[in-house]
Design an enzyme around this catalytic site. Structure first.
Site, PDB file in Angstrom:
ATOM      1  N   ARG A 160      -2.515  -7.243 -11.641  1.00  0.00           N
ATOM      2  CA  ARG A 160      -1.889  -6.096 -10.959  1.00  0.00           C
ATOM      3  C   ARG A 160      -0.501  -6.457 -10.393  1.00  0.00           C
ATOM      4  O   ARG A 160      -0.098  -5.967  -9.338  1.00  0.00           O
ATOM      5  CB  ARG A 160      -2.790  -5.556  -9.836  1.00  0.00           C
ATOM      6  CG  ARG A 160      -4.140  -5.074 -10.285  1.00  0.00           C
ATOM      7  CD  ARG A 160      -4.056  -3.884 -11.238  1.00  0.00           C
ATOM      8  NE  ARG A 160      -5.383  -3.521 -11.691  1.00  0.00           N
ATOM      9  CZ  ARG A 160      -5.983  -4.024 -12.777  1.00  0.00           C
ATOM     10  NH1 ARG A 160      -5.337  -4.913 -13.523  1.00  0.00           N
ATOM     11  NH2 ARG A 160      -7.184  -3.651 -13.123  1.00  0.00           N
ATOM     12  N   SER A 239      -8.079   3.437  -7.852  1.00  0.00           N
ATOM     13  CA  SER A 239      -8.516   2.322  -7.002  1.00  0.00           C
ATOM     14  C   SER A 239      -7.477   2.081  -5.910  1.00  0.00           C
ATOM     15  O   SER A 239      -6.328   1.768  -6.205  1.00  0.00           O
ATOM     16  CB  SER A 239      -8.687   1.056  -7.850  1.00  0.00           C
ATOM     17  OG  SER A 239      -9.662   1.254  -8.842  1.00  0.00           O
ATOM     18  N   GLU A 343      -3.457  -1.145  -3.358  1.00  0.00           N
ATOM     19  CA  GLU A 343      -2.826  -1.151  -4.683  1.00  0.00           C
ATOM     20  C   GLU A 343      -1.664  -0.164  -4.763  1.00  0.00           C
ATOM     21  O   GLU A 343      -0.627  -0.489  -5.334  1.00  0.00           O
ATOM     22  CB  GLU A 343      -3.869  -0.841  -5.760  1.00  0.00           C
ATOM     23  CG  GLU A 343      -3.345  -0.983  -7.168  1.00  0.00           C
ATOM     24  CD  GLU A 343      -4.451  -0.961  -8.203  1.00  0.00           C
ATOM     25  OE1 GLU A 343      -4.189  -0.514  -9.331  1.00  0.00           O
ATOM     26  OE2 GLU A 343      -5.580  -1.396  -7.900  1.00  0.00           O
TER      27      GLU A 343
END
Length: 351
Positions: A160, A239, A343
């Site tokens: 990520r 998410s 995130e």
């Protein structure tokens, strides 16, 4: 190129939250994108880049500067080589590659947002990451005032993360190039246990790429992870927290906390993350810390379908969302000694 003053930004995000921008520019060509960025940089105007808005949390006060919506188009497929303009809708691009019989991104179906955002976050799901297929990223370098082409290695991809995320003020992604696989209509090897189980195959097997895509879409929809205006569980950024990556020592301490809280027979999820690191599940942490699906009393709550998604049930403010996120972070840290990291990109606010 469209220019609006005092423009609402909430409709441009999947959370449907946030205040207005002083100015909103919608650019439909690479040249317009570069011109808008140059103008903002030359005048010292704060600049916010917006693609599909699926990874943004914008403060209630909005953005004091210019928001640039990248709405460029371009889907070019030459054999197994794919080039996407940054503004292309990612889910549509995945569908078109699968229709062409190509493999490599079929398990990334249903992820909202634009193609230009995928290398920034190194978007991944169900055993695939874009870093596995991206060959080059074409970007405008604000520091050198030139358009550059970065190889996969130069993008410095990790979980990520990427060079673009590490230095968010420098690059503006314009185009992304991929190397896909012609496997006679079959998918890439299935790498994710849940996907394999749902498909009724073993990890490492291949299935028709279209079947893999449809299966992932059903799995995502069951978790509220496919955009649906009627489903408030999808009024989210997907998410909200990344899965924590711990050192072996940190994981041992975490494991001890789990035993103390849940009993010695409970084993937390653990996945090798290389170089003495272990990845565990943020969704598991949230649930075991006492935040189940649907948790919350106000207009911002945990999804009723997936504990990893924070959602706007309608009428929420960004402050409502932040209050919930901070409560979850504090609860997980108190329970297990692990600090969750958000995130989505935050604008004008922070956890």
């Amino acid at each position: 190129m469209q220019v609006l003053d005092d423009a609402p930004l909430a409709p441009l995000t999947t959370f449907r939250l946030g205040g207005p921008a002083d100015r909103l520019i919608t650019a439909t060509t690479d040249a317009e994108v570069v011109a808008a960025v140059r103008e903002a940089d030359a005048s010292g105007t704060p600049l916010l880049l917006i693609g599909g808005g699926s990874n943004l949390v914008i403060g209630d006060k909005g953005f004091a500067g210019t928001a640039l919506r990248i709405a460029t188009t371009g889907f070019a497929l030459d054999g197994t080589t794919l080039e996407l303009a940054a503004g292309e809708e990612w889910t549509d691009a995945v569908e078109r590659t699968v229709a062409a019989g190509l493999a490599g991104v079929e398990c990334l179906a249903g992820i909202p947002g634009s193609a230009g955002a995928t290398p920034i976050q190194n978007v991944g799901a169900y055993g695939q990451e874009v870093s596995q297929t991206i060959t080059e990223v074409v970007a405008y370098d604000r520091r050198t005032d030139e358009t550059v082409t970065l190889s996969n290695e130069e993008c410095v991809f990790s979980y990520r993360h990427s060079r673009f995320k590490a230095d968010p003020e420098r690059y503006v992604v314009l185009r992304v190039r991929f190397a896909l696989e012609d496997a006679d209509g079959m998918s890439a090897p299935i790498r994710y246990a849940e996907t394999a189980r749902t498909l009724g195959v073993e990890v490492g097997d291949r299935v028709p790429a279209a079947v893999a895509r449809e299966t992932v879409l059903k799995l995502r929809a069951g978790k509220g992870m496919v955009l649906d205006a009627e489903d408030h569980d999808s009024w989210s950024a997907g998410s909200f927290f990344t899965n924590p990556i711990l050192t072996d020592a940190e994981f041992a301490a975490f494991h001890a906390r789990v035993a103390d809280r849940l009993g010695p027979d409970v084993a937390p999820p653990a996945f090798p993350a290389g170089d003495g690191h272990v990845k565990t599940s943020a969704a598991w942490l949230i649930d075991k810390a006492g935040f189940p699906k649907g948790y919350g009393q106000g207009p911002a709550r945990i999804s009723t379908k997936h504990t990893l998604a924070l959602t706007n049930r309608g009428g929420a403010t960004t402050q409502d969302l932040l209050d919930l996120a901070r409560e979850v972070v504090a609860g997980v840290r108190d329970a297990f000694g692990v600090t969750l990291v958000n995130e989505p990109v935050t604008v004008g606010v922070s956890l």
